[in-house]
Design a protein around this motif. Structure first.
Motif, PDB file in Angstrom:
ATOM      1  N   ASP A  67      -9.486  44.698  15.010  1.00  0.00           N
ATOM      2  CA  ASP A  67      -8.148  44.916  15.572  1.00  0.00           C
ATOM      3  C   ASP A  67      -7.684  43.623  16.228  1.00  0.00           C
ATOM      4  N   THR A  68      -6.691  42.963  15.615  1.00  0.00           N
ATOM      5  CA  THR A  68      -6.175  41.705  16.162  1.00  0.00           C
ATOM      6  C   THR A  68      -4.788  41.860  16.776  1.00  0.00           C
ATOM      7  N   ASP A  69      -4.314  43.094  16.887  1.00  0.00           N
ATOM      8  CA  ASP A  69      -2.981  43.362  17.434  1.00  0.00           C
ATOM      9  C   ASP A  69      -3.083  43.546  18.943  1.00  0.00           C
ATOM     10  N   LEU A  70      -2.272  42.826  19.688  1.00  0.00           N
ATOM     11  CA  LEU A  70      -2.314  42.935  21.146  1.00  0.00           C
ATOM     12  C   LEU A  70      -1.946  44.323  21.646  1.00  0.00           C
ATOM     13  N   GLU A  90     -13.520  33.123  15.883  1.00  0.00           N
ATOM     14  CA  GLU A  90     -14.650  33.672  16.622  1.00  0.00           C
ATOM     15  C   GLU A  90     -15.010  35.067  16.114  1.00  0.00           C
ATOM     16  N   ALA A  91     -13.967  35.853  15.792  1.00  0.00           N
ATOM     17  CA  ALA A  91     -14.211  37.201  15.283  1.00  0.00           C
ATOM     18  C   ALA A  91     -14.942  37.159  13.939  1.00  0.00           C
ATOM     19  N   ILE A  92     -14.532  36.240  13.070  1.00  0.00           N
ATOM     20  CA  ILE A  92     -15.197  36.101  11.772  1.00  0.00           C
ATOM     21  C   ILE A  92     -16.658  35.732  11.970  1.00  0.00           C
ATOM     22  N   GLN A  93     -16.923  34.799  12.860  1.00  0.00           N
ATOM     23  CA  GLN A  93     -18.298  34.394  13.116  1.00  0.00           C
ATOM     24  C   GLN A  93     -19.122  35.539  13.677  1.00  0.00           C
ATOM     25  N   GLU A  94     -18.508  36.309  14.580  1.00  0.00           N
ATOM     26  CA  GLU A  94     -19.235  37.424  15.181  1.00  0.00           C
ATOM     27  C   GLU A  94     -19.588  38.486  14.142  1.00  0.00           C
ATOM     28  N   LEU A  95     -18.643  38.784  13.262  1.00  0.00           N
ATOM     29  CA  LEU A  95     -18.908  39.798  12.247  1.00  0.00           C
ATOM     30  C   LEU A  95     -19.878  39.294  11.182  1.00  0.00           C
ATOM     31  N   GLN A  96     -19.920  37.997  10.975  1.00  0.00           N
ATOM     32  CA  GLN A  96     -20.880  37.453  10.023  1.00  0.00           C
ATOM     33  C   GLN A  96     -22.315  37.636  10.508  1.00  0.00           C
ATOM     34  N   GLN A  97     -22.475  37.833  11.804  1.00  0.00           N
ATOM     35  CA  GLN A  97     -23.812  38.049  12.352  1.00  0.00           C
ATOM     36  C   GLN A  97     -24.278  39.494  12.213  1.00  0.00           C
ATOM     37  N   LYS A  98     -23.355  40.380  11.869  1.00  0.00           N
ATOM     38  CA  LYS A  98     -23.709  41.796  11.717  1.00  0.00           C
ATOM     39  C   LYS A  98     -24.391  42.009  10.376  1.00  0.00           C
ATOM     40  N   LYS A  99     -25.562  42.569  10.394  1.00  0.00           N
ATOM     41  CA  LYS A  99     -26.303  42.792   9.158  1.00  0.00           C
ATOM     42  C   LYS A  99     -25.879  44.096   8.486  1.00  0.00           C
ATOM     43  N   GLY A 100     -25.839  44.059   7.174  1.00  0.00           N
ATOM     44  CA  GLY A 100     -25.615  45.293   6.423  1.00  0.00           C
ATOM     45  C   GLY A 100     -24.167  45.698   6.234  1.00  0.00           C
ATOM     46  N   LEU A 101     -23.208  44.881   6.680  1.00  0.00           N
ATOM     47  CA  LEU A 101     -21.812  45.235   6.495  1.00  0.00           C
ATOM     48  C   LEU A 101     -21.405  45.065   5.035  1.00  0.00           C
ATOM     49  N   ASP A 102     -20.638  46.023   4.527  1.00  0.00           N
ATOM     50  CA  ASP A 102     -20.114  45.932   3.170  1.00  0.00           C
ATOM     51  C   ASP A 102     -18.646  45.551   3.131  1.00  0.00           C
ATOM     52  N   LEU A 103     -17.919  45.915   4.184  1.00  0.00           N
ATOM     53  CA  LEU A 103     -16.463  45.756   4.161  1.00  0.00           C
ATOM     54  C   LEU A 103     -15.933  45.569   5.570  1.00  0.00           C
ATOM     55  N   VAL A 104     -14.985  44.628   5.715  1.00  0.00           N
ATOM     56  CA  VAL A 104     -14.249  44.441   6.967  1.00  0.00           C
ATOM     57  C   VAL A 104     -12.772  44.638   6.671  1.00  0.00           C
ATOM     58  N   ILE A 105     -12.121  45.504   7.436  1.00  0.00           N
ATOM     59  CA  ILE A 105     -10.691  45.746   7.296  1.00  0.00           C
ATOM     60  C   ILE A 105     -10.001  45.270   8.570  1.00  0.00           C
ATOM     61  N   VAL A 106      -9.005  44.409   8.411  1.00  0.00           N
ATOM     62  CA  VAL A 106      -8.370  43.755   9.557  1.00  0.00           C
ATOM     63  C   VAL A 106      -6.952  44.290   9.734  1.00  0.00           C
ATOM     64  N   ASP A 107      -6.671  44.766  10.935  1.00  0.00           N
ATOM     65  CA  ASP A 107      -5.315  45.168  11.314  1.00  0.00           C
ATOM     66  C   ASP A 107      -4.690  44.011  12.077  1.00  0.00           C
ATOM     67  N   THR A 108      -3.506  43.595  11.665  1.00  0.00           N
ATOM     68  CA  THR A 108      -2.868  42.425  12.271  1.00  0.00           C
ATOM     69  C   THR A 108      -1.598  42.815  13.025  1.00  0.00           C
ATOM     70  N   PRO A 109      -1.161  41.958  13.938  1.00  0.00           N
ATOM     71  CA  PRO A 109       0.067  42.251  14.683  1.00  0.00           C
ATOM     72  C   PRO A 109       1.297  41.938  13.853  1.00  0.00           C
ATOM     73  N   PRO A 110       2.470  42.448  14.275  1.00  0.00           N
ATOM     74  CA  PRO A 110       3.711  41.977  13.660  1.00  0.00           C
ATOM     75  C   PRO A 110       3.949  40.520  14.025  1.00  0.00           C
ATOM     76  N   ALA A 111       4.839  39.888  13.286  1.00  0.00           N
ATOM     77  CA  ALA A 111       5.179  38.480  13.543  1.00  0.00           C
ATOM     78  C   ALA A 111       3.966  37.572  13.444  1.00  0.00           C
ATOM     79  N   VAL A 112       3.131  37.812  12.413  1.00  0.00           N
ATOM     80  CA  VAL A 112       1.944  36.968  12.234  1.00  0.00           C
ATOM     81  C   VAL A 112       2.320  35.508  11.973  1.00  0.00           C
TER      82      VAL A 112
END
Length: 253
Positions: A65-68, A98-120
């Protein structure tokens, strides 16, 4: 048909997978980000329902979740104990590296789905990083003319950067009821839906199944579940069809 990604992207992904396999962690997870310069197009609802469907298929899924406004995070906090587990990471888009790096440390993940804010577009550097890291960018839009114009411009940017992307029509009213002089009723496609479909299809790849507007979709959000988790709820079939499309497009195995 969407443009192929830059030649370097698959090579980077393949190299990452090879490194992960050598470490014994398995292939790197696929990344799907949901982006639109417009608010109110249903990015969060799309993210959470796709995540639930992926988990139902046996995949280990993380939501970012990257939306404020933290709508996805608030939904996750309301999830009942018996609901299927979905990993959640909450970070502003400005901290996507930083979020990408943190999730790369999680073992066994198959899929990451990212919710973004408006006005990206107002955080261009971080948005570019997320674009390039994504295996698929979904660009949702309602059938409103302002939304359609805005997302077509965004798709143009994605295509210029050779990012694999697809439109999804969300909150669509695909049918209306008209009454004939003889009293019979007939359902026909709304002009707004047909126009949106035509314009989006001309601008980029369009998911062939829209997500229709149903109260069940909105109501389920307040309980911390997706509409796909509610037996017999209207709209669940739409999200399932979108998930099948997304899984094939992002090559999720």
């Amino acid at each position: 048909m969407s443009k192929p990604r830059k030649p370097t992207a698959p090579n980077k992904r393949a190299a990452t997978n090879a490194v992960e396999r050598n470490r014994g962690a398995g292939p790197a997870p696929r990344w799907i980000s949901i982006q639109s310069p417009k608010g109110g197009v249903g990015k969060t609802t799309l993210a959470l329902n796709l995540a639930e469907l992926a988990a139902r298929d046996g995949l280990h899924v993380a939501l970012l979740d990257t939306d404020l406004q933290r709508s996805l995070t608030k939904w996750h906090l309301r999830r009942p104990e018996e609901a299927r587990h979905l990993l959640l990471l909450t970070r502003p888009l400005a901290e996507v590296e930083e979020a990408i790096q943190e999730l790369q440390q999680k073992k066994g993940l198959d899929l990451v789905i990212v919710d973004t804010p408006p006005a990206v577009e107002y955080v261009p550097d971080q948005t570019k990083i997320l674009m390039e890291h994504s295996d698929l960018v979904l660009v949702p839009s309602t059938t409103g003319s302002a939304d359609v114009e805005s997302v077509i411009e965004w798709m143009g940017l994605l295509r210029r950067r050779n990012v694999r992307a697809a439109f999804v029509i969300n909150r669509a009213n695909t049918r209306v009821t008209t009454r004939h002089a003889d009293g019979d009723e007939a359902a026909v496609g709304t002009l707004s839906y047909r126009d949106a479909q035509r314009h989006l299809n001309a601008a980029g790849l369009l998911c062939p199944v829209p997500v229709r507007q149903f109260e069940d979709i909105n109501n389920s959000h307040g309980y911390g579940v997706g509409v796909v988790e509610v037996r017999g709820a209207k709209g669940a079939d739409d999200f399932e069809s979108v998930w099948h499309f997304v899984r094939n497009m992002a090559e999720v195995r």
